[in-house]
Design an enzyme around this catalytic site. Structure first.
Site, PDB file in Angstrom:
ATOM      1  N   ARG A 270       0.191  10.342  -0.035  1.00  0.00           N
ATOM      2  CA  ARG A 270       0.453  11.430   0.913  1.00  0.00           C
ATOM      3  C   ARG A 270       1.605  12.324   0.487  1.00  0.00           C
ATOM      4  O   ARG A 270       1.915  13.293   1.183  1.00  0.00           O
ATOM      5  CB  ARG A 270       0.757  10.855   2.306  1.00  0.00           C
ATOM      6  CG  ARG A 270      -0.364  10.017   2.888  1.00  0.00           C
ATOM      7  CD  ARG A 270      -0.003   9.505   4.262  1.00  0.00           C
ATOM      8  NE  ARG A 270      -0.963   8.524   4.736  1.00  0.00           N
ATOM      9  CZ  ARG A 270      -0.879   7.870   5.890  1.00  0.00           C
ATOM     10  NH1 ARG A 270       0.148   8.124   6.704  1.00  0.00           N
ATOM     11  NH2 ARG A 270      -1.780   6.983   6.251  1.00  0.00           N
TER      12      ARG A 270
ATOM     13  N   GLU B 167       0.842  -1.197   0.000  1.00  0.00           N
ATOM     14  CA  GLU B 167       0.000   0.000   0.000  1.00  0.00           C
ATOM     15  C   GLU B 167       0.878   1.248   0.000  1.00  0.00           C
ATOM     16  O   GLU B 167       1.467   1.596   1.029  1.00  0.00           O
ATOM     17  CB  GLU B 167      -0.929   0.009   1.219  1.00  0.00           C
ATOM     18  CG  GLU B 167      -1.786   1.265   1.312  1.00  0.00           C
ATOM     19  CD  GLU B 167      -2.501   1.401   2.641  1.00  0.00           C
ATOM     20  OE1 GLU B 167      -2.906   2.547   2.968  1.00  0.00           O
ATOM     21  OE2 GLU B 167      -2.659   0.391   3.357  1.00  0.00           O
TER      22      GLU B 167
ATOM     23  N   THR C 206      -4.656   6.033   1.233  1.00  0.00           N
ATOM     24  CA  THR C 206      -5.105   7.413   1.405  1.00  0.00           C
ATOM     25  C   THR C 206      -5.889   7.886   0.176  1.00  0.00           C
ATOM     26  O   THR C 206      -5.744   9.018  -0.286  1.00  0.00           O
ATOM     27  CB  THR C 206      -3.933   8.368   1.722  1.00  0.00           C
ATOM     28  OG1 THR C 206      -3.004   7.727   2.607  1.00  0.00           O
ATOM     29  CG2 THR C 206      -4.437   9.624   2.444  1.00  0.00           C
TER      30      THR C 206
ATOM     31  N   LYS D 217     -11.192  -1.734   6.327  1.00  0.00           N
ATOM     32  CA  LYS D 217     -10.039  -1.268   7.109  1.00  0.00           C
ATOM     33  C   LYS D 217     -10.578  -0.572   8.360  1.00  0.00           C
ATOM     34  O   LYS D 217     -11.423   0.322   8.268  1.00  0.00           O
ATOM     35  CB  LYS D 217      -9.225  -0.289   6.256  1.00  0.00           C
ATOM     36  CG  LYS D 217      -8.187   0.530   7.000  1.00  0.00           C
ATOM     37  CD  LYS D 217      -7.530   1.517   6.043  1.00  0.00           C
ATOM     38  CE  LYS D 217      -6.655   2.523   6.756  1.00  0.00           C
ATOM     39  NZ  LYS D 217      -5.964   3.422   5.806  1.00  0.00           N
TER      40      LYS D 217
END
Length: 215
Positions: free
Chosen positions: A51, A47, A75, A135
């Site tokens: 960001r 992952e 994100t 998640k």
């Protein structure tokens, strides 16, 4: 799961290894050696969080140059993020929360999504849109293992990937729960090791994570 070229399902992403590394990259040059180091340790579902300004370029590099890795985008906060991630080569997506627009975009793109949830209402919203693998974020701050135990009754058809505050110290407690398929953590890719190019250390951390027992 055979890696292949098709996108994995959310369940396949969660079941491949006990830990999904949460990766923040500041330099495109680190993307490929980092991915190779993680794969060498037995961790293939990667992952890369959106960001940093170079995140999409890093995803693209890994997708093109590390065929044994399955790179995803973390994100993901909008439909546009999901579209950009897939164009870069991401094969799954992870969001810090859940809204219908993200769920619909990923469904339309054929991109597996692990939606972030922290409340019962968010779980219900994700389930209404067909998402059963979620998640739990931020896991430690939102109630930790105790919250997951409480959710197991009313949401016993949901599997979770707790992320946020998960470390080597508490990963085992999360993984022992029947409704936890894997955890997400940044400890596999410490910033100092990445900055130094200490790929052997990252491979070692990945190998240790890959051996963690699950319920």
């Amino acid at each position: 799961m055979a890696v292949g070229t098709s996108n994995p399902t959310a369940l396949e992403v969660m079941q491949d290894a006990p830990v999904i590394p949460v990766i923040v990259l500041q330099d495109v040059a680190h993307a490929v050696p980092l991915a190779r180091a993680l794969v060498a340790g037995g961790i293939r579902m990667l992952e890369v969080t959106l960001r940093t300004p170079v995140a999409l370029a890093c995803i693209e590099k890994i997708a093109k140059e590390v065929p044994d890795a399955v790179v995803g985008a973390g994100t993901v906060r909008s439909a546009a993020d999901a579209q950009a991630a897939q164009l870069a080569g991401a094969r799954f997506a992870v969001s810090p929360g859940y809204i219908h627009a993200i769920g619909k975009a990923c469904h339309d793109l054929g991109l597996a999504l692990l939606p972030g949830v922290a409340t019962g209402s968010e779980i219900l919203a994700a389930q209404e849109d067909g998402y059963q693998q979620l998640k739990f974020f931020p896991a430690l701050q939102a109630g930790g293992p105790a919250m997951l135990k409480a959710w197991h009754g009313p949401f016993n058809d949901v599997l979770f990937c707790p992320t946020g505050g998960v470390s080597t110290a508490n990963a085992g407690e999360f993984l022992a729960l029947p409704n936890v398929a894997c955890v997400g953590g940044s400890w596999l890719t410490p910033a100092d090791a990445v900055a130094r190019g200490d790929w052997d250390r990252i491979t070692q951390l990945a190998a240790e994570a890959a051996r963690l027992p699950r319920a």
